[in-house]
Design an enzyme around this catalytic site. Structure first.
Site, short mmCIF file in Angstrom:
data_model
loop_
_atom_site.label_atom_id
_atom_site.label_comp_id
_atom_site.label_asym_id
_atom_site.label_seq_id
_atom_site.Cartn_x
_atom_site.Cartn_y
_atom_site.Cartn_z
N GLN A 89 -21.44 31.78 37.10
CA GLN A 89 -22.80 31.65 37.64
C GLN A 89 -23.37 32.99 38.09
OE1 GLN A 89 -24.97 29.21 37.67
NE2 GLN A 89 -23.58 27.75 36.73
N CYS B 240 -22.16 11.02 40.35
CA CYS B 240 -22.51 9.68 39.85
C CYS B 240 -23.37 9.78 38.59
CB CYS B 240 -23.24 8.87 40.93
SG CYS B 240 -24.87 9.50 41.35
#
Length: 392
Positions: A180, A326
């Protein structure tokens, strides 16, 4: 304003036109295998070595210390498994943190199943490791420290130079996942005492499927891919010449425009955060406010699910991501958000917006204006929020 607002640059970035143009001849004209000995192959080989030199210069490294891989995950796997294997007679203890990318965490977990011990360091509420706790965790059999340069979810930049100093003091190898950070933050492997550094081109406007591992001269690690003599017999496989050329060009552009790009992204980033904090109640900004990647905004919205938020933003043409796993089929929230101390119900409502130098103030306003409406709508359907308001 564009019909699509792309704010998921931590996931991947658009290939810059200059990068695409640099790659094209190595698909259509100079398509030879650089390992071949005939003259035609010379152009491809030269292009590979020129890209290697550009990357080395950006790191303050030597060209022969740069090894091409298929991306950040391979580089992380090679560095960690390779170092562990080469040092197993000295010891089998590794130190990492609880907020690493899964390319590091899953590799460490694999090593644990194969006779190694791993210490997972805690982080503070901003996502920073403690150098003091790191040093305390060192044992006589510690052979590797692997701590990321900057977190991919919350943007916190770790005290890499201090970590390198500690590792060197104790004669322990130091690997950092720089996926990153590279192309976005200045990196000096000499000053920072980094022994191994992983990066991936598609995080800084280069092509997908190509990355590199910096490996300091003299550091011994096991070969990861067998089957050929490429990369000085340490990483087999025919070179991805167009990808390598594209990565070299992307590095060149990233280094040239880094300071100006960081200033612009920081300005838009802080504007986004300021508006959200002022105009949307019951939120929490995640990650360190100053020691942070210039393009990262990570916020939790209470009483809503991150997945629902993403779907409704997508309907407005806004591409973003959630720290909640999720969205990939798991009911568990982000391990990073839990590690910084957030409760499950708060961590589930996370949103990550990652900018580029192309992101405008007008786009930021559009995002916040829609966020306000979407958050209000989602909360209006939440029994938890209804109970909270009644109790308040």
């Amino acid at each position: 304003m564009n019909s699509l607002i792309y704010l998921d640059n931590a996931a991947t970035t658009a290939v810059k036109p200059e990068v695409f143009e640099a790659m094209k001849p190595y698909f259509l004209e100079n398509y030879s295998n650089p390992s071949s000995i005939y003259t035609f192959a010379g152009k491809a080989k030269q292009a590979v070595e020129e890209a290697r030199e550009k990357i080395a210069e950006a790191l303050n490294a030597k060209p022969e210390e740069i090894y091409f891989t298929a991306g950040g995950s391979e580089s992380d796997n090679w560095a960690i498994k390779g170092a562990a294997g080469a040092c197993k007679e000295k010891g089998r203890h590794i130190i990492t943190s609880k907020i690493e990318h899964h390319a590091v965490l899953h590799t460490c977990q694999w090593l644990e199943k194969n006779g190694y011990e791993v210490t997972y360091l805690d982080v503070d509420e901003d996502g920073l490791i403690s150098p003091e706790e790191l040093e305390k965790a060192i044992r006589p059999d510690t052979v590797l420290i692997t701590i990321m340069f900057a977190n991919n979810e919350i943007g916190t930049i770790e005290p890499v130079e201090k970590i390198g100093e500690i590792a060197k003091k104790h004669d322990i190898l130091f690997h950092t996942d720089g996926v990153q950070a590279f192309g976005h933050e200045p990196v000096d492997v000499q000053k920072m005492n980094i022994d191994m550094f992983s990066a991936s081109a598609h995080k800084f406007h280069g092509p997908k499927g190509i990355g590199f591992l910096y490996l300091r001269n003299g550091v011994k690690i096991d070969t990861f891919l067998h089957g050929g003599s490429q990369e000085r017999s340490r990483r087999a496989g025919t070179h991805n010449v167009p990808g390598i050329v594209g990565m070299g060009k992307a590095v060149e552009l990233a280094v040239e425009g880094m300071e100006e790009r960081r200033e612009k992204e920081t300005r838009i980033r802080d504007y986004l955060i300021e508006r959200i904090e002022k105009e949307i109640p019951y939120i929490k900004v995640n990650g360190h406010r100053q020691k942070r990647l210039s393009n990262n905004v990570n916020i939790c919205f209470r009483f809503i699910e991150g997945e629902s938020l993403l779907i409704m933003l997508d309907q407005k043409g806004i591409c973003a991501s959630s720290g909640s796993a999720c969205t990939s089929g798991s009911l568990d929230p982000s391990h990073v958000l839990l590690a910084i101390g957030l409760k499950h119900e708060i961590a589930h409502g996370s949103l990550r917006l990652t900018l580029s130098e192309e992101t405008t103030k007008e786009e930021a306003d559009y995002v916040v204006d829609n966020l306000k409406t979407i958050v209000e709508r989602l909360r209006s359907m939440s029994p938890l929020y209804e109970d909270f308001v009644k109790e308040g």
